[in-house]
Design a protein around this motif. Structure first.
Motif, short mmCIF file in Angstrom:
data_model
loop_
_atom_site.label_atom_id
_atom_site.label_comp_id
_atom_site.label_asym_id
_atom_site.label_seq_id
_atom_site.Cartn_x
_atom_site.Cartn_y
_atom_site.Cartn_z
N SER A 305 0.82 -1.19 0.00
CA SER A 305 0.00 0.00 0.00
C SER A 305 0.86 1.25 0.00
CB SER A 305 -0.90 0.01 1.23
OG SER A 305 -1.50 1.26 1.39
N GLN A 307 -0.70 4.35 0.40
CA GLN A 307 -1.38 5.32 1.25
C GLN A 307 -1.73 4.72 2.59
OE1 GLN A 307 -3.49 7.89 -2.26
NE2 GLN A 307 -4.72 7.23 -0.59
N SER A 321 -5.16 -1.07 -1.41
CA SER A 321 -5.01 0.33 -1.01
C SER A 321 -6.05 1.21 -1.70
CB SER A 321 -3.61 0.82 -1.39
OG SER A 321 -3.48 2.20 -1.12
N VAL A 323 -7.31 5.09 -2.86
CA VAL A 323 -6.61 6.24 -3.44
C VAL A 323 -7.56 7.43 -3.49
CG1 VAL A 323 -5.01 4.88 -4.84
CG2 VAL A 323 -7.25 5.52 -5.78
N ASN A 325 -9.84 9.86 -5.27
CA ASN A 325 -10.72 9.48 -6.37
C ASN A 325 -11.44 10.72 -6.91
OD1 ASN A 325 -12.29 8.06 -8.15
ND2 ASN A 325 -13.18 6.69 -6.62
N SER A 358 2.22 10.31 -2.64
CA SER A 358 1.26 9.59 -3.49
C SER A 358 0.14 10.50 -3.96
CB SER A 358 0.68 8.39 -2.74
OG SER A 358 -0.16 8.82 -1.68
N ASP A 362 -1.62 10.75 -8.92
CA ASP A 362 -2.86 10.61 -9.68
C ASP A 362 -2.79 11.50 -10.92
OD1 ASP A 362 -5.58 11.10 -10.64
OD2 ASP A 362 -6.24 10.03 -8.84
#
Length: 645
Positions: A305, A307, A321, A323, A325, A358, A362
């Motif tokens: 993972s 996050q 994990s 994320v 979104n 992290s 995205d």
């Protein structure tokens, strides 16, 4: 000659696609000038005003700008193929070009434009965008088209020509070739991503080729309705958490582009279940961040993972994990259901406070700001529903005792069939959390390239496929039953039945017989949360003319201890879970290794299988109740009094 052939194909595009076109867009329509994709020029001020008044968005905007500063000295991307794919390159191209173009539009600083133009010209000059794996083309087309559109008036005429030529020849044209466009008839994430990506290109070049672009948009309007039929089951998405994000994000981007330009969605949002699918996604995420901290150190090692503030119900080829979104903000605005972003706002605040790297991985993160510009962050309430069910090929039920308690119980139960895109032999399996610990877990997928490079025919879904020999993919590695050492039957299907939500009980049942019909005459499984205190799993086995040897399995990252033949104690991070089994058969508690005998399987270090073995004589009906009790709680009622079937 090659360029001549490509030009001829593009000129013939309206004829090629005419038979497929629905009533859609016309090449005679006047559409907005650049920038026209997702964020019109007139909307920049609205977005700036929103960022100025909302601290979460202001912080996120600043994080994106900082990330753009880190991009400035990087070397441009090259065509770095790994196995079948350059998908990692295409996705990084989106991230860089989208972020830098966003930074330029919001700040006006020329350094972001120059760096974005440099990246655009570099990927435009690649030999191809890998059409044999068309997701690579679709995402690269999206990347280059956003940059071309958002930076159009600053790009030189030569740069525009080079970039537009690449969009045509390396993006749009391959989508016309039969050997590359099988996704048009598909009903999974490939269709959504590829139609979305190609539509980015068609709309970016609209004034240069109005007939061809209109035809491509109309083709996509027809084709994308196919995967949108999968939302019919209360919004449940058969491919699971990560693929929901992938496919649904591109589906929404497609709709958003149409709405931005034509102010209508051409009926796409009327697809049954589509606007409810964000509720499905919300339920897919488990216990609250504050309690998951208790298990971060242990679980991060196991699940890889990045996050680790939440875990999702990661059935099929999905990691555990959760994320950030961004598309949830679009659904919140579209449906006026602000509770859809209740957890998203918490995740965003947490990652910003932690300066978690992290956050800016995205590639569509700027869309969170774009989709938030018309959404109020005030009065965002906790979701009300504690139980969710959805049917279909990945039928499932999810239940929880609370959305925000430190001691909540979360249970996700999987039905359906293994014969689904990215499916596993996981029918009857479940994940279970309590006190912030995931006690019953799912491995999820192994990296595809690691298997494909070893010659594994991973995408063959037939019963005897090597796919089902991969350690993580068959029923022996899931929290379900194995009978006589046999694999589940691919053609079998188990819908969710007997859904109950009442005071003191949330539960469902499934008839698993079609998955095991060569070994038993009947097999049922029920699962539920009782009195908000513990989880009950009940299995009823009926044999025919042969005995059945049954393995009841649970995968965990906790430390196990066999107390007696009926009792197993799990411990993790100073918390514990007691597993107690009772039945009409003789039981034996067991611990099994998760080490695989195959050299192509990934390491499962830090995990263990625990459970029970029992035999059911021929022509007999037997049942077993297994209860999972967090902490020091004790059941207040006999399991025999509880109806699950």
């Amino acid at each position: 000659m090659k360029q001549y052939i490509q030009l001829i194909m593009l000129l013939l595009l309206p004829v090629v696609l005419h038979a497929q076109s629905l009533s859609g867009v016309s090449s005679n329509e006047v559409i907005p000038d650049h920038p026209r994709l997702l964020l019109l020029k007139a909307e920049e001020k609205i977005l700036k005003d929103k960022i100025a008044t909302e601290p979460l968005l202001k912080n996120l905007h600043e994080e994106i700008i900082l990330e753009c500063n880190r991009m400035l000295p990087l070397s441009v991307l090259t065509r770095n193929q790994q196995g079948r794919r350059i998908l990692h390159t295409s996705r990084e191209a989106i991230r860089r070009i989208f972020y830098l173009s966003y930074a330029f539009r919001l700040t006006g600083d020329g350094k972001y434009f120059k760096r974005a133009e440099k990246e655009l010209l570099a990927v435009a000059a690649l030999s191809d965008w890998n059409p044999s794996h068309f997701l690579d083309v679709a995402e690269m087309t999206a990347a280059v088209s956003v940059g071309y559109d958002w930076l159009y008036h600053e790009l030189s005429e030569n740069s525009r020509k080079e970039i537009a030529s690449a969009i045509r020849s390396k993006g749009l044209q391959p989508s016309l070739e039969k050997q590359y466009n099988g996704w048009l008839a598909g009903n999974n994430n490939w269709n959504q991503v590829c139609n979305g990506g190609i539509t980015f290109g068609a709309l970016a070049l609209y004034e240069l080729q109005p007939e061809e672009s209109a035809a491509l948009v109309n083709r996509a309007l027809e084709s994308i309705r196919r995967p949108m039929t999968v939302y019919v089951n209360n919004g449940a998405y058969p491919e699971g958490y990560g693929y929901w994000i992938y496919g649904t994000t591109y589906n929404v981007l497609f709709i958003n582009m149409l709405e931005t330009i034509w102010k209508k969605d051409f009926g796409l949002c009327e697809a049954p279940g589509f606007l409810n699918t964000a509720t499905f996604m919300q339920h897919m995420e488990g216990t609250a961040k504050v309690v998951n901290k208790l298990a971060v150190k242990s679980l991060e090692r196991v699940t890889e993972s990045k996050q680790a503030n939440l875990q999702c119900f990661n059935f099929a080829d999905n990691g555990s994990s959760t994320v950030i979104n961004p598309v949830m903000y679009w659904f919140a605005g579209k449906t006026k259901n602000l509770s859809l972003i209740w957890r998203e706002l918490d995740k965003l605040a947490t990652l910003e406070v932690k300066k978690d790297p992290s956050l800016t991985k995205d590639r569509y993160l700027p869309m969170l700001l774009v989709w938030s510009k018309d959404v109020s962050f005030r009065n965002v309430k906790t979701p009300a529903e504690r139980m969710y069910t959805g049917q279909g090929k990945s039928a499932l039920a999810i239940m929880r005792t609370s959305w925000d308690s430190d001691h909540s119980i979360y249970l996700g139960v999987k039905g359906g069939t293994p014969n689904e895109s990215h499916g596993h032999m996981d029918i009857g399996s479940f994940v279970m959390e309590a006190d912030g610990i995931r006690w019953a877990m799912d491995f999820g997928a192994q990296d595809y390239h690691s298997l494909e490079s070893k010659g594994i025919d991973l995408w063959n879904m037939k019963q005897e496929s090597p796919r089902w020999d991969v350690f993580r993919y068959n029923n022996m590695a899931h929290n379900t039953l194995t009978i006589n050492g046999k694999k589940q039957i691919i053609a079998g299907h188990a819908p969710i039945e007997n859904s109950t939500e009442k005071r003191g009980q949330m539960s469902v049942s499934m008839d698993l017989t079609p998955l095991y019909e060569t070994e038993v005459s009947s097999l049922k499984r029920g699962a539920g949360i009782i009195n908000d205190e513990y989880v009950l799993i009940r299995d009823e086995v009926r044999t025919g003319n042969k005995e059945a040897s049954v393995r009841w399995n649970l995968l965990t990252a906790a430390t196990p201890e066999l107390i007696d033949d009926h009792t197993i104690l799990l411990s993790m991070d100073n918390r514990k879970l007691t597993i107690k089994a009772n039945g009409t058969v003789s039981l034996k508690s067991k611990i099994w290794s998760t080490e695989s005998p195959h050299d192509y399987d990934t390491s499962n270090a830090g995990t263990t299988f625990v459970g029970f073995e029992f035999d059911v004589p021929a022509n007999t009906r037997q049942s077993i109740d297994v209860i999972l009790i967090p902490g020091d709680k004790q059941p207040v009622m006999e399991c025999s009094e509880i109806q699950l079937f």
